[in-house]
Design a protein around this motif. Sequence first.
Motif, PDB file in Angstrom:
ATOM      1  N   VAL A   1      46.207  41.630  26.328  1.00 15.55           N
ATOM      2  CA  VAL A   1      45.089  41.801  27.270  1.00 15.55           C
ATOM      3  C   VAL A   1      44.294  40.502  27.402  1.00 15.55           C
ATOM      4  O   VAL A   1      43.908  40.098  28.507  1.00 15.55           O
ATOM      5  CB  VAL A   1      44.177  42.961  26.813  1.00 15.55           C
ATOM      6  N   LEU A   2      44.049  39.842  26.298  1.00 20.35           N
ATOM      7  CA  LEU A   2      43.318  38.567  26.349  1.00 20.35           C
ATOM      8  C   LEU A   2      44.052  37.544  27.222  1.00 20.35           C
ATOM      9  O   LEU A   2      43.426  36.794  27.977  1.00 20.35           O
ATOM     10  CB  LEU A   2      43.127  38.014  24.934  1.00 20.35           C
ATOM     11  N   GLN A   3      45.366  37.528  27.122  1.00 17.81           N
ATOM     12  CA  GLN A   3      46.152  36.603  27.946  1.00 17.81           C
ATOM     13  C   GLN A   3      46.029  36.967  29.426  1.00 17.81           C
ATOM     14  O   GLN A   3      45.890  36.080  30.283  1.00 17.81           O
ATOM     15  CB  GLN A   3      47.628  36.629  27.519  1.00 17.81           C
ATOM     16  N   HIS A   4      46.068  38.252  29.727  1.00 25.70           N
ATOM     17  CA  HIS A   4      45.899  38.692  31.115  1.00 25.70           C
ATOM     18  C   HIS A   4      44.535  38.261  31.666  1.00 25.70           C
ATOM     19  O   HIS A   4      44.430  37.732  32.776  1.00 25.70           O
ATOM     20  CB  HIS A   4      46.027  40.214  31.214  1.00 25.70           C
TER      21      HIS A   4
ATOM     22  N   GLY B   1      44.133  34.617  32.334  1.00 26.06           N
ATOM     23  CA  GLY B   1      44.850  34.200  33.531  1.00 26.06           C
ATOM     24  C   GLY B   1      43.975  34.115  34.763  1.00 26.06           C
ATOM     25  O   GLY B   1      44.241  33.319  35.676  1.00 26.06           O
ATOM     26  N   TYR B   2      42.913  34.924  34.805  1.00 25.56           N
ATOM     27  CA  TYR B   2      42.005  34.885  35.952  1.00 25.56           C
ATOM     28  C   TYR B   2      41.204  33.577  36.003  1.00 25.56           C
ATOM     29  O   TYR B   2      40.616  33.248  37.024  1.00 25.56           O
ATOM     30  CB  TYR B   2      41.027  36.063  35.887  1.00 25.56           C
ATOM     31  N   LEU B   3      41.184  32.869  34.875  1.00 27.92           N
ATOM     32  CA  LEU B   3      40.378  31.645  34.794  1.00 27.92           C
ATOM     33  C   LEU B   3      41.207  30.372  34.961  1.00 27.92           C
ATOM     34  O   LEU B   3      40.661  29.268  34.874  1.00 27.92           O
ATOM     35  CB  LEU B   3      39.662  31.589  33.431  1.00 27.92           C
ATOM     36  N   LYS B   4      42.500  30.517  35.210  1.00 26.48           N
ATOM     37  CA  LYS B   4      43.376  29.332  35.159  1.00 26.48           C
ATOM     38  C   LYS B   4      42.998  28.252  36.176  1.00 26.48           C
ATOM     39  O   LYS B   4      43.234  27.065  35.927  1.00 26.48           O
ATOM     40  CB  LYS B   4      44.829  29.748  35.339  1.00 26.48           C
ATOM     41  N   ARG B   5      42.396  28.651  37.290  1.00 27.45           N
ATOM     42  CA  ARG B   5      41.989  27.646  38.276  1.00 27.45           C
ATOM     43  C   ARG B   5      40.532  27.233  38.109  1.00 27.45           C
ATOM     44  O   ARG B   5      40.066  26.313  38.783  1.00 27.45           O
ATOM     45  CB  ARG B   5      42.195  28.179  39.693  1.00 27.45           C
ATOM     46  N   ALA B   6      39.823  27.923  37.218  1.00 29.04           N
ATOM     47  CA  ALA B   6      38.374  27.697  37.118  1.00 29.04           C
ATOM     48  C   ALA B   6      37.986  26.784  35.957  1.00 29.04           C
ATOM     49  O   ALA B   6      36.995  26.057  36.044  1.00 29.04           O
ATOM     50  CB  ALA B   6      37.649  29.027  36.993  1.00 29.04           C
ATOM     51  N   ILE B   7      38.745  26.822  34.870  1.00 27.69           N
ATOM     52  CA  ILE B   7      38.329  26.062  33.688  1.00 27.69           C
ATOM     53  C   ILE B   7      39.247  24.855  33.475  1.00 27.69           C
ATOM     54  O   ILE B   7      40.368  24.794  33.989  1.00 27.69           O
ATOM     55  CB  ILE B   7      38.301  26.943  32.417  1.00 27.69           C
ATOM     56  N   SER B   8      38.771  23.899  32.694  1.00 27.70           N
ATOM     57  CA  SER B   8      39.500  22.646  32.482  1.00 27.70           C
ATOM     58  C   SER B   8      40.698  22.857  31.565  1.00 27.70           C
ATOM     59  O   SER B   8      40.827  23.890  30.891  1.00 27.70           O
ATOM     60  CB  SER B   8      38.571  21.616  31.848  1.00 27.70           C
ATOM     61  N   ARG B   9      41.548  21.859  31.521  1.00 28.97           N
ATOM     62  CA  ARG B   9      42.723  21.900  30.651  1.00 28.97           C
ATOM     63  C   ARG B   9      42.311  22.037  29.188  1.00 28.97           C
ATOM     64  O   ARG B   9      42.925  22.778  28.418  1.00 28.97           O
ATOM     65  CB  ARG B   9      43.540  20.620  30.861  1.00 28.97           C
TER      66      ARG B   9
ATOM     67  N   VAL C   1      35.874  36.687  18.265  1.00 24.52           N
ATOM     68  CA  VAL C   1      35.865  35.228  18.461  1.00 24.52           C
ATOM     69  C   VAL C   1      36.466  34.829  19.810  1.00 24.52           C
ATOM     70  O   VAL C   1      35.789  34.189  20.626  1.00 24.52           O
ATOM     71  CB  VAL C   1      36.564  34.512  17.282  1.00 24.52           C
ATOM     72  N   PRO C   2      37.722  35.175  20.122  1.00 27.40           N
ATOM     73  CA  PRO C   2      38.219  34.824  21.454  1.00 27.40           C
ATOM     74  C   PRO C   2      37.480  35.556  22.571  1.00 27.40           C
ATOM     75  O   PRO C   2      37.299  35.009  23.665  1.00 27.40           O
ATOM     76  CB  PRO C   2      39.700  35.220  21.407  1.00 27.40           C
ATOM     77  N   LEU C   3      37.010  36.765  22.295  1.00 22.24           N
ATOM     78  CA  LEU C   3      36.276  37.510  23.320  1.00 22.24           C
ATOM     79  C   LEU C   3      34.969  36.822  23.691  1.00 22.24           C
ATOM     80  O   LEU C   3      34.586  36.785  24.865  1.00 22.24           O
ATOM     81  CB  LEU C   3      35.974  38.932  22.824  1.00 22.24           C
ATOM     82  N   THR C   4      34.278  36.288  22.691  1.00 17.94           N
ATOM     83  CA  THR C   4      33.003  35.606  22.950  1.00 17.94           C
ATOM     84  C   THR C   4      33.218  34.387  23.840  1.00 17.94           C
ATOM     85  O   THR C   4      32.453  34.149  24.785  1.00 17.94           O
ATOM     86  CB  THR C   4      32.347  35.187  21.620  1.00 17.94           C
ATOM     87  N   LEU C   5      34.266  33.608  23.555  1.00 21.39           N
ATOM     88  CA  LEU C   5      34.545  32.441  24.397  1.00 21.39           C
ATOM     89  C   LEU C   5      34.966  32.869  25.798  1.00 21.39           C
ATOM     90  O   LEU C   5      34.541  32.269  26.792  1.00 21.39           O
ATOM     91  CB  LEU C   5      35.646  31.589  23.759  1.00 21.39           C
ATOM     92  N   LEU C   6      35.769  33.920  25.882  1.00 21.24           N
ATOM     93  CA  LEU C   6      36.192  34.420  27.190  1.00 21.24           C
ATOM     94  C   LEU C   6      34.981  34.848  28.025  1.00 21.24           C
ATOM     95  O   LEU C   6      34.865  34.515  29.209  1.00 21.24           O
ATOM     96  CB  LEU C   6      37.156  35.592  27.007  1.00 21.24           C
ATOM     97  N   LYS C   7      34.053  35.565  27.406  1.00 10.91           N
ATOM     98  CA  LYS C   7      32.854  36.015  28.128  1.00 10.91           C
ATOM     99  C   LYS C   7      31.987  34.828  28.540  1.00 10.91           C
ATOM    100  O   LYS C   7      31.352  34.855  29.598  1.00 10.91           O
ATOM    101  CB  LYS C   7      32.056  36.989  27.247  1.00 10.91           C
ATOM    102  N   HIS C   8      31.968  33.799  27.700  1.00  8.00           N
ATOM    103  CA  HIS C   8      31.227  32.590  28.058  1.00  8.00           C
ATOM    104  C   HIS C   8      31.794  31.987  29.348  1.00  8.00           C
ATOM    105  O   HIS C   8      31.040  31.641  30.266  1.00  8.00           O
ATOM    106  CB  HIS C   8      31.318  31.569  26.915  1.00  8.00           C
ATOM    107  N   HIS C   9      33.089  31.861  29.419  1.00 11.12           N
ATOM    108  CA  HIS C   9      33.704  31.292  30.622  1.00 11.12           C
ATOM    109  C   HIS C   9      33.476  32.200  31.838  1.00 11.12           C
ATOM    110  O   HIS C   9      33.296  31.702  32.959  1.00 11.12           O
ATOM    111  CB  HIS C   9      35.205  31.079  30.403  1.00 11.12           C
TER     112      HIS C   9
ATOM    113  N   GLN D   1      35.126  45.417  34.079  1.00  9.31           N
ATOM    114  CA  GLN D   1      36.090  45.880  33.088  1.00  9.31           C
ATOM    115  C   GLN D   1      35.403  46.346  31.803  1.00  9.31           C
ATOM    116  O   GLN D   1      34.740  45.574  31.120  1.00  9.31           O
ATOM    117  CB  GLN D   1      37.108  44.783  32.776  1.00  9.31           C
ATOM    118  N   VAL D   2      35.596  47.602  31.472  1.00 10.82           N
ATOM    119  CA  VAL D   2      34.999  48.193  30.273  1.00 10.82           C
ATOM    120  C   VAL D   2      35.516  47.510  29.014  1.00 10.82           C
ATOM    121  O   VAL D   2      34.804  47.426  28.009  1.00 10.82           O
ATOM    122  CB  VAL D   2      35.290  49.710  30.234  1.00 10.82           C
ATOM    123  N   TYR D   3      36.736  47.013  29.047  1.00 14.34           N
ATOM    124  CA  TYR D   3      37.333  46.367  27.873  1.00 14.34           C
ATOM    125  C   TYR D   3      36.426  45.284  27.301  1.00 14.34           C
ATOM    126  O   TYR D   3      36.344  45.125  26.077  1.00 14.34           O
ATOM    127  CB  TYR D   3      38.684  45.745  28.242  1.00 14.34           C
ATOM    128  N   LEU D   4      35.745  44.556  28.162  1.00 13.26           N
ATOM    129  CA  LEU D   4      34.921  43.446  27.690  1.00 13.26           C
ATOM    130  C   LEU D   4      33.729  43.917  26.867  1.00 13.26           C
ATOM    131  O   LEU D   4      33.244  43.195  26.008  1.00 13.26           O
ATOM    132  CB  LEU D   4      34.448  42.605  28.876  1.00 13.26           C
TER     133      LEU D   4
END
Length: 319
Positions: free
Chosen positions: A247-250, A253-261, A283-291, A303-306
């Motif tokens: 799910v985290l990978q999915h 994927g929505y951010l692939k054009r928005a965030i830097s390499r 930990v990865p969720l916090t960074l994902l929500k930040h982006h 998305q309720v998952y977040l």
Amino acid sequence: MQPIPVKPKIAVSACLMGFDVRYNGGHKESRLCSHTLIEYFEFLPVCPEVAIGLGIPRQPIRLVGEPDNPQAVATRDDTLDVTQPLAAYGRKMAAELGDICGYIFMQKSPSCGLERVKVYRANGTPLKGGSRGIYAQAFCLQHPDLPVEEDGRLNDPVLRENFLTRVFTYSAWQQLLQEGLTRRGLTVFHSRYKYLLMAHDPVQYKVLGNLLGTQGHTDPKELGPRYFSELMVALQKCATRRTHTNVLQHLTGYLKRAISREDKQEMQHLISQYHQGIVPLVVPLTLLKHHLRQHPDPYLAQQVYLQPHPENLSLRNAL
């Protein structure tokens, strides 16, 4: 002025809230319930043994006979059989507590235990296996979709998070029913729960999507209950590191054009560390929500998952 959110209601064995209702005049207070969860839920304490007229203190009862159909009798006077009163009270409370979103039962109790309650032969020797408490069995038969759990199992962080996720899902569904179930409402609800469902049961995620897609013209009052029952069964499966990683990978994927390499590499590094068990899910969720705050996406925002439960409960810190 923002309205004060209504706390979901959870029924609970009264002894777990510190009430002195046990056979010996004591209690089995659960600090998780009475000190932590009480900030987020309205608890409705129930003690079926006291409710049917057994005193405090009282002669303890136990289950006797066949595990699939035991009798609840007093330990020192087997002529005192409270099987039918407990079952009748279970049905009565199931009818009265129609607005609860979950139930926490006292483990090992001959009235309230959900599983592995000891059953004895007439001579007093225990049988292999176990059964369900008489009251709990009668109650749960009337509410098969209701999230239920035993207090002891809630000490496990995975089971605790799973149970409370289901409670908040049940509460959201009750709210949808109050607003009036429509095809659009059902579709939007499923869309919001897409990634949560994917984390718990990827196969059932596809099944439920197909159900709504192929039977979209069915009366929602008929389709809705079937959909929700299957959803609650799916959510009973505990999400794993593998399914969370998927799910985290999915979502990333929505951010692939928005965030830097570099940001993508950091995100992938943390997801990998989570998958390996090095860091918790938060930990990865916090960074994902930040982006996502920096690059909002309307679809992901719903998305309720977040955030399936209040952040302050810290339920994902130990996953």
